[in-house]
Scaffold this motif. Structure first.
Motif, PDB file in Angstrom:
ATOM      1  N   SER A  92       0.642  -1.120  -0.089  1.00 27.48           N
ATOM      2  CA  SER A  92       0.141   0.034  -0.052  1.00 27.48           C
ATOM      3  C   SER A  92       0.817   1.353  -0.134  1.00 27.48           C
ATOM      4  CB  SER A  92      -0.771   0.040   1.309  1.00 27.48           C
ATOM      5  OG  SER A  92      -1.520   1.242   1.288  1.00 27.48           O
ATOM      6  N   PRO A  93       0.829   2.133  -0.750  1.00 27.72           N
ATOM      7  CA  PRO A  93       1.639   3.361  -0.923  1.00 27.72           C
ATOM      8  C   PRO A  93       1.118   4.354  -0.020  1.00 27.72           C
ATOM      9  CG  PRO A  93      -0.033   3.258  -2.833  1.00 27.72           C
ATOM     10  CD  PRO A  93      -0.250   1.862  -2.097  1.00 27.72           C
ATOM     11  N   TYR A  94      -0.072   4.210   0.428  1.00 23.83           N
ATOM     12  CA  TYR A  94      -0.421   5.269   1.624  1.00 23.83           C
ATOM     13  C   TYR A  94       0.029   4.730   2.979  1.00 23.83           C
ATOM     14  CZ  TYR A  94      -4.114   6.559  -1.768  1.00 23.83           C
ATOM     15  OH  TYR A  94      -4.648   6.827  -3.022  1.00 23.83           O
TER      16      TYR A  94
ATOM     17  N   VAL B 256      -6.839  -5.813   2.252  1.00 25.06           N
ATOM     18  CA  VAL B 256      -8.193  -5.079   1.946  1.00 25.06           C
ATOM     19  C   VAL B 256      -8.355  -5.502   0.443  1.00 25.06           C
ATOM     20  CG1 VAL B 256      -8.077  -3.190   3.714  1.00 25.06           C
ATOM     21  CG2 VAL B 256      -6.806  -2.836   1.615  1.00 25.06           C
ATOM     22  N   ALA B 257      -9.447  -5.083   0.145  1.00 26.97           N
ATOM     23  CA  ALA B 257      -9.762  -5.191  -1.642  1.00 26.97           C
ATOM     24  C   ALA B 257     -10.914  -4.085  -1.744  1.00 26.97           C
ATOM     25  CB  ALA B 257     -10.033  -6.586  -2.159  1.00 26.97           C
ATOM     26  N   SER B 258     -10.869  -3.571  -2.906  1.00 26.05           N
ATOM     27  CA  SER B 258     -12.237  -2.620  -3.091  1.00 26.05           C
ATOM     28  C   SER B 258     -13.255  -3.233  -3.389  1.00 26.05           C
ATOM     29  CB  SER B 258     -11.727  -1.566  -4.201  1.00 26.05           C
ATOM     30  OG  SER B 258     -11.521  -2.245  -5.152  1.00 26.05           O
TER      31      SER B 258
ATOM     32  N   LEU C  91     -14.737   2.958   6.368  1.00 27.08           N
ATOM     33  CA  LEU C  91     -14.369   2.866   4.878  1.00 27.08           C
ATOM     34  C   LEU C  91     -13.633   1.785   4.487  1.00 27.08           C
ATOM     35  CD1 LEU C  91     -13.085   6.833   4.610  1.00 27.08           C
ATOM     36  CD2 LEU C  91     -15.304   5.592   3.862  1.00 27.08           C
TER      37      LEU C  91
ATOM     38  N   LYS D 294     -10.454   0.947   4.690  1.00 31.04           N
ATOM     39  CA  LYS D 294      -9.140   1.355   4.237  1.00 31.04           C
ATOM     40  C   LYS D 294      -7.864   1.405   4.952  1.00 31.04           C
ATOM     41  CE  LYS D 294     -11.207   4.029   0.525  1.00 31.04           C
ATOM     42  NZ  LYS D 294     -10.843   4.619  -0.740  1.00 31.04           N
ATOM     43  N   LEU D 295      -6.745   1.075   4.374  1.00 34.97           N
ATOM     44  CA  LEU D 295      -5.587   1.360   4.864  1.00 34.97           C
ATOM     45  C   LEU D 295      -4.795   2.456   4.212  1.00 34.97           C
ATOM     46  CD1 LEU D 295      -3.914  -2.327   4.090  1.00 34.97           C
ATOM     47  CD2 LEU D 295      -5.040  -1.617   6.035  1.00 34.97           C
ATOM     48  N   PRO D 296      -4.086   3.173   5.330  1.00 37.41           N
ATOM     49  CA  PRO D 296      -3.745   2.700   6.765  1.00 37.41           C
ATOM     50  C   PRO D 296      -4.970   3.134   7.709  1.00 37.41           C
ATOM     51  CG  PRO D 296      -2.776   4.814   6.166  1.00 37.41           C
ATOM     52  CD  PRO D 296      -3.382   4.397   4.687  1.00 37.41           C
TER      53      PRO D 296
ATOM     54  N   ASP E  55      -7.542   9.290   7.747  1.00 42.46           N
ATOM     55  CA  ASP E  55      -6.637   8.326   6.701  1.00 42.46           C
ATOM     56  C   ASP E  55      -5.199   8.827   6.820  1.00 42.46           C
ATOM     57  OD1 ASP E  55      -6.706  10.891   5.611  1.00 42.46           O
ATOM     58  OD2 ASP E  55      -7.430  10.386   3.679  1.00 42.46           O
ATOM     59  N   SER E  56      -4.344   8.345   5.963  1.00 40.89           N
ATOM     60  CA  SER E  56      -2.883   8.902   6.137  1.00 40.89           C
ATOM     61  C   SER E  56      -2.607  10.316   6.383  1.00 40.89           C
ATOM     62  CB  SER E  56      -2.059   8.616   4.827  1.00 40.89           C
ATOM     63  OG  SER E  56      -2.658   9.206   3.660  1.00 40.89           O
TER      64      SER E  56
ATOM     65  N   LEU F 272      -4.470   4.253  -8.511  1.00 43.08           N
ATOM     66  CA  LEU F 272      -5.222   3.251  -7.740  1.00 43.08           C
ATOM     67  C   LEU F 272      -6.384   3.090  -8.846  1.00 43.08           C
ATOM     68  CD1 LEU F 272      -4.761   3.293  -4.000  1.00 43.08           C
ATOM     69  CD2 LEU F 272      -3.338   1.771  -5.824  1.00 43.08           C
TER      70      LEU F 272
END
Ligand SMILES: N[C@@H](CCC(=O)N[C@@H](CS)C(=O)NCC(=O)O)C(=O)O
Length: 225
Positions: free
Chosen positions: A9-11, A35-37, A50, A52-54, A66-67, A110
């Motif tokens: 994950s880039p975030y 995770v997967a959308s 949401l 999501k990572l992170p 989020d990030s 993404l």
């Protein structure tokens, strides 16, 4: 602090690079989270609606995302002396603008990746073409900003732009922007040599180690992405 984490994950990478730069990486425990959308992670949804990572779980049990918010937390509560978020309002605005640009580039990449992964005959040519046009404009914009990036002390803007550009090389090796933008390519090469960046490679192998000085890796999930 426990960070829901994936090595690809880039975030997440942005948050970890920021943590290294702020000198607090060793205070993070990493939890491999998949995770997967198209497949919400029900456990993660309990902490972040949401999914999501992170996502960062604080010692109090509260989770934040989020990030951007996680890094605000680091800079305000954990490492208030760090320079990731400049204290001067005008400087801070510039840093946040570059952070937003890097995040926007990642969002674009993404979405583009997701479209490319669809069966060829279901892909939207219009979306693919629009992404290519936006990508070219973002690269031109950042290339023109290289003198300013070089002149400014390293901050969250540099972290985010660098993580976004290096994600291009990771997932879009066919996008050969470097030859036409040598100054930006050189800036990115220097970014990639920073110890904080070298410590957090973005990789597909979920079991590959994080290099020292490493955050603690705990609670590895059995699931794979
Ligand atoms: N704006 C968010 C973006 C986070 C994001 O999109 N993360 C991706 C992983 S790289 C994700 O969790 N995707 C799962 C999903 O969209 O359901 C941030 O800065 O943290």
């Amino acid at each position: 602090m426990r960070l829901h984490w994936s090595p690809r994950s880039p975030y997440v990478r942005k948050v970890l690079v920021a943590a290294y730069e702020a000198g607090i990486a060793d205070r993070l425990e990493l939890e491999r989270t998949v995770v997967a959308s198209t497949q919400p992670n029900l456990d993660l949804l309990r902490e972040n609606p949401l999914g999501k990572l992170p996502t960062l779980t604080l010692p109090t049990g509260t989770s934040i995302f989020d990030s951007t918010v996680i890094i605000e937390y680091f800079a305000t509560f954990v490492a208030p002396d760090c320079t990731l978020l400049p204290k001067d309002p005008a400087d801070r605005l510039v840093a946040l603008q570059y952070e937003s640009l890097g995040d926007g580039l990642l969002d674009l990449l993404l979405q583009w990746l997701g479209e490319r992964k669809r069966p060829r005959d279901s892909q939207s040519e219009a979306l693919l073409a629009a992404n290519a046009v936006k990508f070219a404009h973002v690269i031109d914009y950042i290339d023109a900003a290289v003198p300013e990036l070089l002149a400014r002390p390293f901050d969250i803007g540099h972290v985010t732009v660098g993580c976004a550009l290096s994600y291009v090389g990771f997932r879009f090796p066919d996008l050969r922007w470097q030859e036409a933008h040598p100054a930006l390519a050189s800036w990115l090469a220097d970014f990639c040599q920073r110890p904080s960046v070298l410590a957090v490679p973005v990789i597909d192998d979920q079991d590959a180690p994080i290099m020292p000085p490493a955050p603690r890796v705990g609670g590895l999930s059995q699931r794979s992405e």
